[in-house]
Design an enzyme around this catalytic site. Structure first.
Site, short mmCIF file in Angstrom:
data_model
loop_
_atom_site.label_atom_id
_atom_site.label_comp_id
_atom_site.label_asym_id
_atom_site.label_seq_id
_atom_site.Cartn_x
_atom_site.Cartn_y
_atom_site.Cartn_z
CD GLU A 17 -58.06 18.74 119.86
OE1 GLU A 17 -59.02 17.74 119.76
OE2 GLU A 17 -57.52 19.09 120.67
CD GLN B 217 -86.12 32.91 91.17
OE1 GLN B 217 -87.30 32.41 91.81
NE2 GLN B 217 -86.11 34.02 90.36
CG HIS C 123 -77.19 15.26 95.98
ND1 HIS C 123 -76.71 16.55 96.08
CD2 HIS C 123 -76.35 14.77 94.98
CE1 HIS C 123 -75.19 16.38 95.71
NE2 HIS C 123 -74.85 15.66 95.01
N GLY C 124 -81.82 15.35 96.07
CA GLY C 124 -83.13 14.75 96.31
C GLY C 124 -83.01 13.26 96.60
N GLY D 124 -63.89 19.87 121.62
CA GLY D 124 -64.71 21.08 122.43
C GLY D 124 -65.90 21.09 121.86
CB THR D 125 -69.44 20.82 122.44
OG1 THR D 125 -69.78 21.98 123.65
CG2 THR D 125 -69.48 19.46 123.21
#
Length: 386
Positions: free
Chosen positions: A246, A283, A342-343, A368-369
């Site tokens: 899982e 940049q 993406h703004g 499970g966290t």
């Protein structure tokens, strides 16, 4: 760096999955989100094309590739490419959790009864663990089943149940012996139409809108003896045995989505103009893209190693926990930064990155966290040092 995971047969399978996705999935993703469930016909179409039921045995209509998780990786990658997160998660529940439950724990009669429908997509399955007051603490489960002639009478309530509205069979974790400690729990299969089994409201979520999630109630539900899955009292041990797969499934989906988001963001920034040049020519954008791509590549490398370990029968609880928490953490971090690139458009739901942002958050919670994953990893480290 070239990825050395797949072989020719996996790429042949990818072509078939891609054709299925283009025909049955991509045109419907937004509509499914609006109607808050995936069409049942899509499940049946997936069964016909061998996209679902991969982990089931061949004699029951499955793909018989339970020990080659690369085929499931292909499905996750192709669904991630069109941002069909709800469908990917639902198929994962069926193929990486429920079908293995019946394959590993079911009697030959149970397998013959349920696996053909699960592998064909004609039956949708769910697993009911979480309760309103328990969360990740499975030992606090109150749903109970008392012995009667010929079976059990089941009472209780469950919440956050994936496929809860559409499911035809649901594996319920219930307390069958209040005095047996960790051996107090068993797995009972409840079927659609059983008197006393009811579905509550469909829950509204931040993301995965097309994946129906519901509350379930069980009021004096008679469950026949033949619907006990596995051994009585073996519920928690059986669940624990199935957890590495899982968690690998969640990690694999995280990597697939992360890769898709990086590719989409690169395409967007190259094509988007700002201040007279492409956003990708700044940049800062290039630094961001470099970091996103590197995080994705490094994470994929570890998850690929976990896939190889699973295929070899050697994926342990700790490595699966590492993969789950790290990959989902990277997923949410990459998606958030990609949305920023993406703004304002990244905040619009018609853009794929917005859907990825909504869908990603739960990855750090279910299975499970991530805090529990770290507890498992740290606990193993401390025990090994003593």
């Amino acid at each position: 760096m070239k990825r050395h995971l797949y072989e020719a047969e996996h790429e042949q399978f990818r072509a078939s999955v891609r054709e299925f996705v283009a025909r049955e999935v991509e045109p419907n993703v937004e509509r499914w989100d609006e109607q808050r469930h995936v069409d049942r016909e899509t499940w049946v179409a997936a069964g016909r094309q061998g996209v679902v039921g991969l982990s089931g045995p061949e004699e029951h209509g499955g793909g018989a590739v339970a020990r080659d998780y690369r085929y499931r990786m292909v499905v996750l990658e192709e669904l991630a490419r069109v941002y069909a997160g709800s469908l990917a998660s639902s198929f994962s529940l069926q193929d990486d959790i429920l079908v293995p439950y019946f394959t590993e724990l079911g009697t030959p009669e149970q397998q013959a009864r349920w696996l053909p429908g699960l592998c064909s997509g004609e039956l949708i399955a769910a697993v009911a663990m979480t309760e309103p007051g328990t969360g990740s603490d499975l030992q606090g489960i109150r749903t109970s089943a008392r012995r009667v002639e010929g079976g059990w009478v089941l009472d209780g309530a469950k919440t956050f149940i994936t496929s809860g509205i559409q499911c035809d069979v649901v594996v319920v974790v219930a307390r069958t012996d209040p005095d047996a400690g960790r051996d107090a729990f068993s797995l009972l299969v409840v079927e659609r139409g059983m008197p006393g089994f009811s579905r509550g409201r469909q829950l509204r979520k931040i993301g995965l809108h097309a994946q129906d999630t519901a509350e379930l109630a069980f009021t004096e539900v008679f469950v026949p003896e033949d619907n006990l899955l596995g051994v009585q009292g073996g519920g928690l041990a059986q669940l624990k045995r199935m957890l590495p797969l899982e968690r690998l499934s969640i990690a694999a989906q995280a990597v697939a989505v992360t890769d898709a988001v990086v590719a989409t963001t690169l395409e967007y920034t190259v094509g988007r103009q700002a201040f007279g040049r492409a956003v990708a020519d700044f940049q800062n954008t290039r630094f961001e893209l470099a970091e996103l791509a590197t995080e994705a590549d490094v994470t994929r490398s570890y998850v690929d190693d976990c896939v190889r370990a699973w295929n070899a029968g050697d994926l342990g609880e700790v490595d699966a926990a590492k993969a789950k928490w790290w990959a989902t953490d990277v997923q949410t971090r990459v998606v958030d930064r990609a949305l920023q690139l993406h703004g304002g458009y990244g905040y619009m739901v018609e853009y794929p990155v917005a859907r990825a942002y909504q869908d990603a958050r739960v990855q750090k919670i279910y299975g499970g966290t991530n805090e529990i994953m770290k507890h498992i990893i740290g606990g193993a480290m401390v025990r090994g040092a003593r």
